[in-house]
Design a protein around this motif. Structure first.
Motif, mmCIF file in Angstrom:
data_model
loop_
_atom_site.group_PDB
_atom_site.id
_atom_site.type_symbol
_atom_site.label_atom_id
_atom_site.label_comp_id
_atom_site.label_asym_id
_atom_site.label_seq_id
_atom_site.Cartn_x
_atom_site.Cartn_y
_atom_site.Cartn_z
ATOM 1 N N GLY A 24 11.931 100.218 29.776
ATOM 2 C CA GLY A 24 12.754 101.422 29.869
ATOM 3 C C GLY A 24 13.681 101.642 28.701
ATOM 4 N N VAL A 25 13.484 100.936 27.604
ATOM 5 C CA VAL A 25 14.324 101.099 26.425
ATOM 6 C C VAL A 25 13.444 100.933 25.193
ATOM 7 N N GLY A 26 13.763 101.690 24.145
ATOM 8 C CA GLY A 26 12.935 101.641 22.947
ATOM 9 C C GLY A 26 13.749 101.530 21.685
ATOM 10 N N GLY A 27 13.110 101.869 20.564
ATOM 11 C CA GLY A 27 13.761 101.730 19.275
ATOM 12 C C GLY A 27 14.337 103.014 18.716
ATOM 13 N N ASP A 28 14.214 104.130 19.442
ATOM 14 C CA ASP A 28 14.791 105.399 18.989
ATOM 15 C C ASP A 28 16.180 105.583 19.583
ATOM 16 N N TRP A 29 17.047 106.289 18.834
ATOM 17 C CA TRP A 29 18.367 106.583 19.380
ATOM 18 C C TRP A 29 18.835 107.952 18.907
ATOM 19 N N PHE A 30 19.865 108.461 19.579
ATOM 20 C CA PHE A 30 20.461 109.740 19.196
ATOM 21 C C PHE A 30 21.954 109.694 19.446
ATOM 22 N N LEU A 31 22.673 110.552 18.738
ATOM 23 C CA LEU A 31 24.099 110.745 18.950
ATOM 24 C C LEU A 31 24.401 112.237 18.937
ATOM 25 N N ASP A 219 1.959 105.926 22.139
ATOM 26 C CA ASP A 219 2.257 104.518 21.901
ATOM 27 C C ASP A 219 3.555 104.317 21.138
ATOM 28 N N ASP A 220 4.313 105.376 20.947
ATOM 29 C CA ASP A 220 5.564 105.284 20.195
ATOM 30 C C ASP A 220 6.681 105.932 20.998
ATOM 31 N N ASP A 221 7.903 105.458 20.767
ATOM 32 C CA ASP A 221 9.068 106.108 21.360
ATOM 33 C C ASP A 221 9.226 107.492 20.717
ATOM 34 N N ALA A 222 9.926 108.374 21.410
ATOM 35 C CA ALA A 222 10.081 109.739 20.910
ATOM 36 C C ALA A 222 11.446 110.280 21.302
ATOM 37 N N CYS A 223 12.087 110.955 20.347
ATOM 38 C CA CYS A 223 13.403 111.544 20.603
ATOM 39 C C CYS A 223 13.490 112.867 19.860
#
Length: 232
Positions: A24-31, A219-223
């Protein structure tokens, strides 16, 4: 964040999906955070890979970016600090990021990028990328420079920051994916009234039933982050 919220006079909306649905957690982030004095920090980042290691690095980078932004550092200075932090770890972990400081007082966005995809701007004239300042990925070269660019953003204009999981597919060039995202945004700008365009554009780029990008890499995180200055 599923619907747009107001942050210091800027509407901010996000769609986010992780490849590792078990963790439930990946390598993408946002602020999309309010800063002292009335400014807004907008940012998206992507640690290469996914899983626990990428998630741990993501949390560290996101926390550091938040602290530096709240302390008053400008986007290029923030990316310089994050780059040095990754380089000093002595690992092969890399990340990309784009971050901007929006000043509602004069509607200027000052931004910098580290190997990241271009910000898209949507307005009555169409949808296209902002001019990209140079800046290599984080964790490559300790002395890398991250110069700023600046642009005025008016009420009614939308900005989109996103990771490659939104636009990348194995069967097409990434530029085609970026163009596809621009097409989704353009369709929403034409079809919906101003107060619905942001959410409709975000939903148009994501399969809202499954929280996955329509054209992205499963297969990749997405934001995908959208921002719009509010008149007043």
């Amino acid at each position: 964040m599923t619907t747009a919220v107001a942050v210091n006079g800027v509407r901010v909306g996000v769609r986010y999906a992780v490849a590792d649905t078990i963790a439930g957690v990946g390598g993408d982030w946002f602020l999309g955070i309010a800063l002292p004095g009335g400014d807004v920090m907008l940012a998206v980042g992507d640690v290469m890979g996914h899983g626990p290691d990428a998630a741990a690095t993501m949390l560290q980078l996101r926390a550091s970016m938040t602290s530096l932004a709240l302390a008053g550092d400008e986007p290029g200075t923030i990316l310089t600090a994050l780059n040095r932090m990754l380089c000093r770890r002595g690992t092969t972990v890399l990340a990309t990021a784009v971050c901007g400081r929006f000043r509602p007082a004069d509607r200027m966005l000052v931004w910098a990028r580290a190997g990241h995809l271009p910000i898209l701007r949507a307005n009555a004239d169409g949808v296209g990328p902002l001019r990209q300042p140079p800046g290599m990925a984080l964790g490559v070269e300790p002395g890398a420079a991250y110069p700023h660019a600046a642009v005025r953003v008016e009420p009614g204009e939308l900005l989109f920051m996103y990771t490659d999981g939104v636009v990348e597919r194995r069967d097409q060039a990434i530029d085609q994916g970026v163009q596809g995202l621009a097409d989704d945004v353009r369709a929403a700008m034409r079809a919906w009234p101003p107060d619905e365009r942001m959410d409709r554009a975000l939903d148009g780029a994501f399969d809202v039933a499954s929280d996955r990008p329509w054209r992205g890499n499963p297969d990749d995180d997405a934001c995908l982050l959208a921002a719009e200055p509010v008149a007043g």
